[in-house]
Design a protein around this motif. Structure first.
Motif, PDB file in Angstrom:
ATOM      1  N   TYR A  81       5.791   3.014 -49.930  1.00 55.01           N
ATOM      2  CA  TYR A  81       5.448   4.435 -49.850  1.00 55.01           C
ATOM      3  C   TYR A  81       4.108   4.743 -50.518  1.00 55.01           C
ATOM      4  CZ  TYR A  81      10.149   5.166 -48.089  1.00 55.01           C
ATOM      5  OH  TYR A  81      11.293   5.118 -47.329  1.00 55.01           O
ATOM      6  N   ASP A  82       3.785   4.023 -51.594  1.00 56.49           N
ATOM      7  CA  ASP A  82       2.489   4.248 -52.243  1.00 56.49           C
ATOM      8  C   ASP A  82       1.338   3.904 -51.301  1.00 56.49           C
ATOM      9  OD1 ASP A  82       3.731   5.096 -54.547  1.00 56.49           O
ATOM     10  OD2 ASP A  82       3.470   3.188 -55.610  1.00 56.49           O
ATOM     11  N   GLY A  83       1.471   2.799 -50.564  1.00 55.29           N
ATOM     12  CA  GLY A  83       0.454   2.420 -49.591  1.00 55.29           C
ATOM     13  C   GLY A  83       0.347   3.419 -48.461  1.00 55.29           C
ATOM     14  N   PHE A  84       1.495   3.954 -48.046  1.00 55.39           N
ATOM     15  CA  PHE A  84       1.529   4.984 -47.009  1.00 55.39           C
ATOM     16  C   PHE A  84       0.738   6.200 -47.476  1.00 55.39           C
ATOM     17  CE2 PHE A  84       4.794   7.494 -44.188  1.00 55.39           C
ATOM     18  CZ  PHE A  84       3.762   8.010 -43.427  1.00 55.39           C
ATOM     19  N   VAL A  85       0.987   6.639 -48.699  1.00 49.56           N
ATOM     20  CA  VAL A  85       0.273   7.792 -49.260  1.00 49.56           C
ATOM     21  C   VAL A  85      -1.222   7.509 -49.335  1.00 49.56           C
ATOM     22  CG1 VAL A  85      -0.027   9.220 -51.324  1.00 49.56           C
ATOM     23  CG2 VAL A  85       2.275   8.690 -50.487  1.00 49.56           C
ATOM     24  N   ASP A  86      -1.580   6.309 -49.768  1.00 50.66           N
ATOM     25  CA  ASP A  86      -3.003   5.945 -49.842  1.00 50.66           C
ATOM     26  C   ASP A  86      -3.676   6.053 -48.475  1.00 50.66           C
ATOM     27  OD1 ASP A  86      -2.712   5.442 -52.556  1.00 50.66           O
ATOM     28  OD2 ASP A  86      -2.573   3.255 -52.303  1.00 50.66           O
ATOM     29  N   LEU A  87      -3.001   5.568 -47.429  1.00 52.49           N
ATOM     30  CA  LEU A  87      -3.576   5.654 -46.081  1.00 52.49           C
ATOM     31  C   LEU A  87      -3.736   7.106 -45.640  1.00 52.49           C
ATOM     32  CD1 LEU A  87      -1.692   2.767 -44.212  1.00 52.49           C
ATOM     33  CD2 LEU A  87      -4.149   2.898 -44.672  1.00 52.49           C
ATOM     34  N   VAL A  88      -2.728   7.921 -45.914  1.00 53.26           N
ATOM     35  CA  VAL A  88      -2.782   9.335 -45.520  1.00 53.26           C
ATOM     36  C   VAL A  88      -3.893  10.070 -46.276  1.00 53.26           C
ATOM     37  CG1 VAL A  88      -1.499  11.518 -45.600  1.00 53.26           C
ATOM     38  CG2 VAL A  88      -0.378   9.444 -44.771  1.00 53.26           C
ATOM     39  N   GLU A  89      -4.074   9.730 -47.533  1.00 55.20           N
ATOM     40  CA  GLU A  89      -5.137  10.378 -48.306  1.00 55.20           C
ATOM     41  C   GLU A  89      -6.525   9.970 -47.823  1.00 55.20           C
ATOM     42  OE1 GLU A  89      -4.196   9.327 -52.346  1.00 55.20           O
ATOM     43  OE2 GLU A  89      -3.048  11.165 -52.641  1.00 55.20           O
ATOM     44  N   ALA A  90      -6.651   8.774 -47.282  1.00 53.29           N
ATOM     45  CA  ALA A  90      -7.956   8.257 -46.874  1.00 53.29           C
ATOM     46  C   ALA A  90      -8.334   8.600 -45.430  1.00 53.29           C
ATOM     47  CB  ALA A  90      -8.002   6.744 -47.055  1.00 53.29           C
ATOM     48  N   HIS A  91      -7.364   9.037 -44.633  1.00 52.89           N
ATOM     49  CA  HIS A  91      -7.615   9.237 -43.195  1.00 52.89           C
ATOM     50  C   HIS A  91      -6.970  10.503 -42.684  1.00 52.89           C
ATOM     51  CE1 HIS A  91      -8.937   5.024 -42.831  1.00 52.89           C
ATOM     52  NE2 HIS A  91      -7.905   4.725 -43.603  1.00 52.89           N
ATOM     53  N   GLN A  92      -7.585  11.070 -41.673  1.00 54.83           N
ATOM     54  CA  GLN A  92      -6.922  12.106 -40.890  1.00 54.83           C
ATOM     55  C   GLN A  92      -5.789  11.420 -40.129  1.00 54.83           C
ATOM     56  OE1 GLN A  92      -9.475  14.049 -38.085  1.00 54.83           O
ATOM     57  NE2 GLN A  92      -7.921  15.494 -37.444  1.00 54.83           N
ATOM     58  N   VAL A  93      -4.657  12.080 -39.942  1.00 51.76           N
ATOM     59  CA  VAL A  93      -3.480  11.440 -39.350  1.00 51.76           C
ATOM     60  C   VAL A  93      -3.239  11.976 -37.939  1.00 51.76           C
ATOM     61  CG1 VAL A  93      -0.997  11.054 -39.557  1.00 51.76           C
ATOM     62  CG2 VAL A  93      -2.426  11.130 -41.608  1.00 51.76           C
ATOM     63  N   ASN A  94      -2.964  11.031 -37.032  1.00 46.35           N
ATOM     64  CA  ASN A  94      -2.520  11.365 -35.688  1.00 46.35           C
ATOM     65  C   ASN A  94      -1.159  10.710 -35.498  1.00 46.35           C
ATOM     66  OD1 ASN A  94      -2.310  12.225 -33.073  1.00 46.35           O
ATOM     67  ND2 ASN A  94      -3.839  10.825 -32.257  1.00 46.35           N
ATOM     68  N   SER A  95      -0.122  11.506 -35.349  1.00 44.75           N
ATOM     69  CA  SER A  95       1.234  10.988 -35.182  1.00 44.75           C
ATOM     70  C   SER A  95       1.569  10.894 -33.701  1.00 44.75           C
ATOM     71  CB  SER A  95       2.253  11.906 -35.872  1.00 44.75           C
ATOM     72  OG  SER A  95       2.003  11.958 -37.251  1.00 44.75           O
ATOM     73  N   TRP A  96       2.000   9.719 -33.294  1.00 47.57           N
ATOM     74  CA  TRP A  96       2.396   9.479 -31.907  1.00 47.57           C
ATOM     75  C   TRP A  96       3.904   9.548 -31.861  1.00 47.57           C
ATOM     76  CZ3 TRP A  96      -1.243   9.089 -28.127  1.00 47.57           C
ATOM     77  CH2 TRP A  96      -2.552   8.928 -28.567  1.00 47.57           C
ATOM     78  N   LEU A  97       4.427  10.576 -31.229  1.00 48.98           N
ATOM     79  CA  LEU A  97       5.865  10.805 -31.187  1.00 48.98           C
ATOM     80  C   LEU A  97       6.460  10.422 -29.844  1.00 48.98           C
ATOM     81  CD1 LEU A  97       5.754  14.294 -32.856  1.00 48.98           C
ATOM     82  CD2 LEU A  97       6.119  12.106 -33.959  1.00 48.98           C
TER      83      LEU A  97
END
Length: 97
Positions: A81-97
């Protein structure tokens, strides 16, 4: 841009659609049932390998563990989860649903 995929590629075309739009260098993160795409030796292994030629590929380790996936495609990095947060903080997110 960080691309997240949360649906199984066996049930949804989200992964294939995402791959068409990923730009070189964009990280791709598989979460929830999306982690089935990175299980080693399935029919999506070649697509994951091709994607990794231009983009880093991650899978959320707790989701892999919850689904009993212990072997992932070569080069796929399991993150917490920490790595997930790091990625989200560093990038704009596009979720593919």
């Amino acid at each position: 841009m960080l691309h997240t995929i949360n649906t199984s590629p066996f049930e949804s075309p989200a992964m294939e659609e995402c791959i068409r739009f990923v730009q070189p260098g964009d990280p791709v993160l598989f979460i929830e049932n999306g982690v089935y795409a990175v299980q080693n030796g399935n029919r999506f292994t070649d697509a994951i390998a091709a994607l990794q030629k231009t983009s880093p590929v991650f899978a959320l380790q707790p989701d892999l563990d919850a689904r009993g996936i212990s072997s992932v495609a070569p080069g796929v990095e399991g993150i917490g989860y920490d790595g997930f947060v790091d990625l989200v903080e560093a990038h704009q997110v596009n979720s593919w649903l």
